[in-house]
Design a protein around this motif. Sequence first.
Motif, PDB file in Angstrom:
ATOM      1  N   TYR A 161      -3.184  -3.737   5.766  1.00 18.35           N
ATOM      2  CA  TYR A 161      -4.399  -2.991   5.469  1.00 18.35           C
ATOM      3  C   TYR A 161      -5.447  -3.998   5.006  1.00 18.35           C
ATOM      4  O   TYR A 161      -5.117  -5.006   4.388  1.00 18.35           O
TER       5      TYR A 161
ATOM      6  N   LEU B 207      -5.437  -2.018  -7.463  1.00 24.77           N
ATOM      7  CA  LEU B 207      -4.566  -1.377  -6.484  1.00 24.77           C
ATOM      8  C   LEU B 207      -3.386  -2.285  -6.142  1.00 24.77           C
ATOM      9  O   LEU B 207      -2.242  -1.837  -6.085  1.00 24.77           O
TER      10      LEU B 207
ATOM     11  N   ILE C  34       0.842  -1.204   0.000  1.00 26.31           N
ATOM     12  CA  ILE C  34       0.000   0.000   0.000  1.00 26.31           C
ATOM     13  C   ILE C  34       0.875   1.251   0.000  1.00 26.31           C
ATOM     14  O   ILE C  34       0.602   2.212  -0.722  1.00 26.31           O
TER      15      ILE C  34
ATOM     16  N   LEU D 150      -5.969   6.153  -0.677  1.00 31.38           N
ATOM     17  CA  LEU D 150      -6.922   5.039  -0.659  1.00 31.38           C
ATOM     18  C   LEU D 150      -8.356   5.514  -0.870  1.00 31.38           C
ATOM     19  O   LEU D 150      -9.126   4.864  -1.583  1.00 31.38           O
TER      20      LEU D 150
ATOM     21  N   VAL E   5      -1.667   8.361   2.852  1.00 31.71           N
ATOM     22  CA  VAL E   5      -2.213   7.037   2.553  1.00 31.71           C
ATOM     23  C   VAL E   5      -3.737   7.095   2.579  1.00 31.71           C
ATOM     24  O   VAL E   5      -4.403   6.556   1.696  1.00 31.71           O
TER      25      VAL E   5
ATOM     26  N   GLY F 106       0.499  -1.504  -6.762  1.00 30.43           N
ATOM     27  CA  GLY F 106       1.486  -1.574  -5.682  1.00 30.43           C
ATOM     28  C   GLY F 106       2.656  -2.460  -6.063  1.00 30.43           C
ATOM     29  O   GLY F 106       3.816  -2.128  -5.802  1.00 30.43           O
TER      30      GLY F 106
END
Length: 186
Positions: free
Chosen positions: A107, A173, A73, A89, A85, A177
Amino acid sequence: MTSPKTSSEHTDAPSSAGALVSTRQERELAVGTWLLLSADSRDRALEEWRTGGIALLRCGMRFTAVRMDASLIHAAAGSDAPKKVREFLAQVLHNGPVFADQHNRRYYALVPPSAADRPEWSKPRRGAECLARGSFLGVPRFDLSNPEDAFSYWVVPMDGPGDLCPALTVSQLVAYGHSRSADEGP
């Protein structure tokens, strides 16, 4: 002249769109009630939230979760600063709910239960895994959203009952990452 109501004040008046305006506390209560539908024992889960801030809830009926390593993340967000962050997000997951476990550096994005059946989650991916139906997950109390107040907290709080992250977006996502991690090198 009276001052306008703030978003946290209660009003029973309909908004210009005809919907009732609700307070943050009312939304949190609705979210908490919805989350408790996944508890084996509502009373035990309430006690766990009251005493430790985390309740064990079962995945698979109302939601499941994608567990992601913090390094993944942080690479995607380009930062490990909590505020950055959170903003990242919220933007990429369309304000879908995400909480952090600071102790284990993970997360969790809450997604529909059907996400566990998607081909991209049929096996764990490096740094990410969709929890199977029937898995138990320690979920922070719905009002914990400050990383300084609890080791497990909502990075992006749930807006309302059933408001979940799109599973495909969470998968994208994770891929992003991985891409950013590879770009940064060892």
